[in-house]
Design a protein around this motif. Structure first.
Motif, PDB file in Angstrom:
ATOM      1  N   THR A 294       0.828  -1.038   0.102  1.00  0.00           N
ATOM      2  CA  THR A 294       0.023   0.063  -0.084  1.00  0.00           C
ATOM      3  C   THR A 294       0.875   1.292  -0.042  1.00  0.00           C
ATOM      4  OG1 THR A 294      -1.532  -1.252   1.361  1.00  0.00           O
ATOM      5  CG2 THR A 294      -1.766   1.106   1.091  1.00  0.00           C
ATOM      6  N   TYR A 295       1.817   1.201   0.589  1.00  0.00           N
ATOM      7  CA  TYR A 295       2.823   2.387   0.803  1.00  0.00           C
ATOM      8  C   TYR A 295       3.546   2.665  -0.501  1.00  0.00           C
ATOM      9  CZ  TYR A 295       7.594   4.060   1.411  1.00  0.00           C
ATOM     10  OH  TYR A 295       8.746   4.825   1.346  1.00  0.00           O
ATOM     11  N   GLN A 303       6.858   2.551 -10.376  1.00  0.00           N
ATOM     12  CA  GLN A 303       5.907   2.657 -11.531  1.00  0.00           C
ATOM     13  C   GLN A 303       4.605   1.619 -11.285  1.00  0.00           C
ATOM     14  OE1 GLN A 303       7.788   0.849 -15.165  1.00  0.00           O
ATOM     15  NE2 GLN A 303       8.423   3.114 -15.439  1.00  0.00           N
ATOM     16  N   GLN A 304       5.126   0.427 -10.676  1.00  0.00           N
ATOM     17  CA  GLN A 304       4.030  -0.578 -10.570  1.00  0.00           C
ATOM     18  C   GLN A 304       4.361  -1.459  -9.520  1.00  0.00           C
ATOM     19  OE1 GLN A 304       1.652  -1.405 -13.096  1.00  0.00           O
ATOM     20  NE2 GLN A 304       0.894  -3.047 -11.779  1.00  0.00           N
ATOM     21  N   VAL A 305       3.497  -1.775  -8.638  1.00  0.00           N
ATOM     22  CA  VAL A 305       3.406  -2.837  -7.525  1.00  0.00           C
ATOM     23  C   VAL A 305       2.677  -4.036  -8.079  1.00  0.00           C
ATOM     24  CG1 VAL A 305       2.983  -3.221  -5.046  1.00  0.00           C
ATOM     25  CG2 VAL A 305       3.488  -0.992  -5.914  1.00  0.00           C
ATOM     26  N   TYR A 306       3.144  -5.101  -7.658  1.00  0.00           N
ATOM     27  CA  TYR A 306       2.300  -6.358  -8.035  1.00  0.00           C
ATOM     28  C   TYR A 306       2.084  -7.142  -6.557  1.00  0.00           C
ATOM     29  CZ  TYR A 306       4.615  -5.681 -12.506  1.00  0.00           C
ATOM     30  OH  TYR A 306       5.190  -5.328 -13.537  1.00  0.00           O
ATOM     31  N   TYR A 307       0.984  -7.056  -6.073  1.00  0.00           N
ATOM     32  CA  TYR A 307       0.426  -7.762  -4.769  1.00  0.00           C
ATOM     33  C   TYR A 307      -0.897  -7.848  -5.057  1.00  0.00           C
ATOM     34  CZ  TYR A 307       0.332  -8.976  -0.007  1.00  0.00           C
ATOM     35  OH  TYR A 307      -0.148  -9.808   1.202  1.00  0.00           O
ATOM     36  N   GLY A 309      -3.309  -8.149  -3.114  1.00  0.00           N
ATOM     37  CA  GLY A 309      -4.192  -7.597  -1.881  1.00  0.00           C
ATOM     38  C   GLY A 309      -4.567  -6.251  -2.365  1.00  0.00           C
ATOM     39  N   LEU A 310      -3.888  -5.684  -3.291  1.00  0.00           N
ATOM     40  CA  LEU A 310      -4.245  -4.321  -3.843  1.00  0.00           C
ATOM     41  C   LEU A 310      -5.427  -4.298  -4.763  1.00  0.00           C
ATOM     42  CD1 LEU A 310      -0.761  -2.929  -4.797  1.00  0.00           C
ATOM     43  CD2 LEU A 310      -1.990  -2.208  -2.749  1.00  0.00           C
ATOM     44  N   ALA A 311      -6.283  -3.545  -4.512  1.00  0.00           N
ATOM     45  CA  ALA A 311      -7.731  -3.591  -5.330  1.00  0.00           C
ATOM     46  C   ALA A 311      -7.568  -3.711  -6.828  1.00  0.00           C
ATOM     47  CB  ALA A 311      -8.742  -2.554  -4.628  1.00  0.00           C
ATOM     48  N   ASP A 312      -6.568  -2.853  -7.267  1.00  0.00           N
ATOM     49  CA  ASP A 312      -6.271  -2.973  -8.836  1.00  0.00           C
ATOM     50  C   ASP A 312      -5.384  -4.174  -9.315  1.00  0.00           C
ATOM     51  OD1 ASP A 312      -3.843  -2.064  -7.957  1.00  0.00           O
ATOM     52  OD2 ASP A 312      -3.858  -0.075  -8.895  1.00  0.00           O
ATOM     53  N   HIS A 313      -5.064  -4.907  -8.273  1.00  0.00           N
ATOM     54  CA  HIS A 313      -4.457  -6.077  -8.998  1.00  0.00           C
ATOM     55  C   HIS A 313      -5.441  -6.864  -9.883  1.00  0.00           C
ATOM     56  CE1 HIS A 313      -2.937 -10.443  -8.895  1.00  0.00           C
ATOM     57  NE2 HIS A 313      -1.617  -9.664  -8.731  1.00  0.00           N
ATOM     58  N   PRO A 314      -5.084  -7.421 -11.233  1.00  0.00           N
ATOM     59  CA  PRO A 314      -5.966  -8.008 -12.075  1.00  0.00           C
ATOM     60  C   PRO A 314      -6.824  -9.364 -11.319  1.00  0.00           C
ATOM     61  CG  PRO A 314      -3.843  -7.821 -13.007  1.00  0.00           C
ATOM     62  CD  PRO A 314      -3.702  -7.274 -11.546  1.00  0.00           C
ATOM     63  N   GLN A 315      -6.311 -10.078 -10.654  1.00  0.00           N
ATOM     64  CA  GLN A 315      -7.130 -11.148  -9.990  1.00  0.00           C
ATOM     65  C   GLN A 315      -7.183 -10.783  -8.444  1.00  0.00           C
ATOM     66  OE1 GLN A 315      -3.654 -12.311 -11.481  1.00  0.00           O
ATOM     67  NE2 GLN A 315      -4.939 -12.058 -13.406  1.00  0.00           N
ATOM     68  N   HIS A 316      -7.374  -9.520  -8.038  1.00  0.00           N
ATOM     69  CA  HIS A 316      -7.684  -9.259  -6.636  1.00  0.00           C
ATOM     70  C   HIS A 316      -8.937  -9.897  -6.307  1.00  0.00           C
ATOM     71  CE1 HIS A 316      -8.139  -7.125  -2.777  1.00  0.00           C
ATOM     72  NE2 HIS A 316      -9.345  -6.745  -3.110  1.00  0.00           N
ATOM     73  N   GLY A 327      -0.428 -13.369   0.931  1.00  0.00           N
ATOM     74  CA  GLY A 327       0.886 -13.898   0.834  1.00  0.00           C
ATOM     75  C   GLY A 327       1.866 -12.939   1.085  1.00  0.00           C
ATOM     76  N   GLY A 328       3.199 -13.500   0.836  1.00  0.00           N
ATOM     77  CA  GLY A 328       4.214 -12.390   1.359  1.00  0.00           C
ATOM     78  C   GLY A 328       5.036 -12.022   0.398  1.00  0.00           C
ATOM     79  N   ILE A 329       4.741 -12.170  -0.924  1.00  0.00           N
ATOM     80  CA  ILE A 329       5.679 -11.672  -2.081  1.00  0.00           C
ATOM     81  C   ILE A 329       5.014 -10.301  -2.551  1.00  0.00           C
ATOM     82  CG2 ILE A 329       6.358 -11.934  -4.475  1.00  0.00           C
ATOM     83  CD1 ILE A 329       7.845 -13.938  -2.487  1.00  0.00           C
ATOM     84  N   VAL A 330       5.714  -9.327  -2.454  1.00  0.00           N
ATOM     85  CA  VAL A 330       5.404  -7.970  -3.162  1.00  0.00           C
ATOM     86  C   VAL A 330       6.451  -7.925  -4.184  1.00  0.00           C
ATOM     87  CG1 VAL A 330       5.344  -5.373  -2.586  1.00  0.00           C
ATOM     88  CG2 VAL A 330       4.435  -7.155  -0.798  1.00  0.00           C
ATOM     89  N   SER A 331       6.388  -7.497  -5.515  1.00  0.00           N
ATOM     90  CA  SER A 331       7.381  -7.187  -6.474  1.00  0.00           C
ATOM     91  C   SER A 331       6.904  -5.586  -6.819  1.00  0.00           C
ATOM     92  CB  SER A 331       7.273  -8.191  -7.554  1.00  0.00           C
ATOM     93  OG  SER A 331       7.845  -9.185  -7.211  1.00  0.00           O
ATOM     94  N   ILE A 332       7.937  -5.033  -7.355  1.00  0.00           N
ATOM     95  CA  ILE A 332       8.013  -3.750  -7.952  1.00  0.00           C
ATOM     96  C   ILE A 332       8.612  -3.356  -9.132  1.00  0.00           C
ATOM     97  CG2 ILE A 332       7.273  -2.664  -5.805  1.00  0.00           C
ATOM     98  CD1 ILE A 332      10.050  -1.578  -5.484  1.00  0.00           C
ATOM     99  N   ASP A 333       7.937  -2.519 -10.031  1.00  0.00           N
ATOM    100  CA  ASP A 333       8.875  -2.004 -11.141  1.00  0.00           C
ATOM    101  C   ASP A 333       9.350  -0.658 -10.565  1.00  0.00           C
ATOM    102  OD1 ASP A 333       8.832  -4.260 -12.630  1.00  0.00           O
ATOM    103  OD2 ASP A 333       6.972  -3.284 -13.636  1.00  0.00           O
ATOM    104  N   LEU A 334      10.611  -0.035 -10.133  1.00  0.00           N
ATOM    105  CA  LEU A 334      10.893   0.994  -9.843  1.00  0.00           C
ATOM    106  C   LEU A 334      10.876   2.073 -11.277  1.00  0.00           C
ATOM    107  CD1 LEU A 334      14.127   0.392  -8.027  1.00  0.00           C
ATOM    108  CD2 LEU A 334      12.220   1.345  -7.024  1.00  0.00           C
TER     109      LEU A 334
END
Ligand SMILES: *Cc1c(COP(=O)(O)O)cnc(C)c1O
Length: 413
Positions: A294-295, A303-307, A309-316, A327-334
């Motif tokens: 969320t932060y 640029q992009q957060v992959y998680y 739990g975020l409401a805009d994740h394609p499979q939220h 889950g415990g994996i958070v990936s990002i594109d800086l």
């Protein structure tokens, strides 16, 4: 008494299920490789599977069986087999159940070493379709007359795609296909593959289950839902009276005994200790991950957060329906102006390391490490950008994790 909670059952499981001697609450670790019998007929009976027991520790030991019993009880299965690593469990399952000429359907979002293993299977004459398993239609469209199984993960690593598990389970049931779910990312306290009609659950015990980065292991659990009498690759000698045990028997004999990737008794014991705090760790990890995601989501340098739990994740919505945590994996594109390696180097608390599911927060650049062997096109198919960083969130106090990211951004901005 009403049904006990997950952790209540778990911390008493070894004592209650395995009944160790003299009031011990843990099954003792026993490193004996051989087992002797006073009466030779007893040895014969154990060999022939007429009575339970151990003959040689490559096939079974009291320590591995105790862990198998606990893991099986968590998934509500009809049996489990442990292996020396998660990859050993996966390779033993494929190699013991498949033959040249079979066709299998794999999610295209797979743990890297599992897709590498799949290319070995292709070399052995097994035909493979890779599909986007976030939508059941893609799986349905790939089914052929020689299709033997469908294999998917729950939340993919690193780009966190969520498989359409409930619909795939339904599809596999209708088509009498074996459905294998790698549940490493969402252990039993947040998801049970049996609830979506999986036939087999596979997991790396190295990750969340043992949890402390000090032991390797893998497991396969049969949920009891698949009718093995319809699976024509089961060899005649493994077709016993109880059809529910056919698959496990063949995996145990061909995949464990013959291939030999046995979990050591010491490792089984370490895993069972780590396992006691599974729900505490995973709940904390999921909370920390959601807070960090969320932060990062609104951060100007991201640029992009992959998680999921975020409401805009394609499979939220799929994730919300299936799992009690994301889950415990958070990936990002800086953002383009921040160098990913420089960012990792600025992190002081977060360790730059491969591995996931640890108590500590870990980060690594994805394309140049775990997906280094893949082509750019393959990485694109898996949703992996060149500047992606993957974080496996730990159990630290979350303010400290966020503060570490903040100081790293400040240092580079
Ligand atoms: C790590 C992992 C494996 C392999 O487990 P090991 O114990 O490292 O062999 C398999 N599947 C997934 C999803 C994993 O994360």
């Amino acid at each position: 008494m009403k049904d006990q909670g997950f952790t209540t059952r778990l911390v008493h499981a070894d004592r209650v299920i395995n009944k160790p001697q003299n009031g011990a609450v843990h099954q003792a670790t026993n490193n004996s490789v051989l087992f002797s019998f006073d009466n030779a007929q007893d040895l014969v009976d154990v060999f022939q599977g007429k009575t339970a027991g151990h003959v040689y520790a490559r096939s079974s030991s009291a320590s591995s069986v105790s862990l198998q019993n606990i893991l099986n009880s968590l998934e509500g299965g009809v049996g489990a087999i442990t292996f020396s690593t998660g990859m050993a469990a996966i390779s033993a399952t494929f190699l013991s159940l498949l033959r040249s000429g079979d066709h299998i359907i794999l999610s295209q979002y797979l743990f890297g070493n599992t897709s590498s293993l799949a290319s070995t299977l292709e070399g052995l004459g097994i035909e493979i379709s890779y599909v986007d398993a976030t939508n059941v239609q893609n799986v349905a469209g790939a089914i052929k007359t020689n299709t033997k199984l469908v294999y998917a993960e729950t939340i993919a690593n690193p780009a966190t795609q969520v498989s359409d598990l409930r619909a795939i389970g339904q599809l596999c049931e209708e088509n009498k296909l074996l459905f294998i779910v790698d549940n490493t990312m969402t252990p039993a306290n947040i998801f049970q593959p049996k609830s979506v009609k999986a036939s087999l659950t596979i997991a790396s015990l190295t990750k969340y289950i043992s949890g402390h980065g000090n032991v390797l292991g893998g497991v396969i659990i049969d949920t009891g839902l698949f009718d093995w009498s319809r699976f024509d690759n089961i060899l005649p000698m493994y077709r016993g009276a109880d059809t529910q045990q056919w698959g496990l028997t063949q995996i145990k004999k061909r995949g464990l005994r013959d291939m030999g990737a046995t979990l050591s008794p010491d490792s089984a014991h370490s895993i069972s200790i780590g396992l006691e705090t599974l729900a505490l760790r995973v709940e904390r990890i999921c909370q920390n991950a959601l807070r960090l995601a969320t932060y990062l989501h609104t951060h100007e340098h991201v640029q992009q957060v992959y998680y999921p739990g975020l409401a805009d994740h394609p499979q939220h919505f799929i994730a919300r329906e299936l799992f009690t945590g994301y889950g415990g994996i958070v990936s990002i594109d800086l953002a383009a102006h921040i160098d990913p390696l420089a960012f990792l180097n600025e992190l002081k608390l977060v360790l730059c390391a491969t591995h996931l599911g640890d108590t500590r927060t870990l980060g690594l650049p994805v394309a140049s490490t775990i997906y280094f062997e893949n082509t750019a096109e393959q990485r694109a198919d898996m949703g992996i950008n060149d500047n992606m960083l993957r974080f496996s969130i730990g159990i630290e106090d979350v303010d400290d994790i966020v503060a570490d990211f903040e100081q790293a951004f400040d240092a580079l901005a």
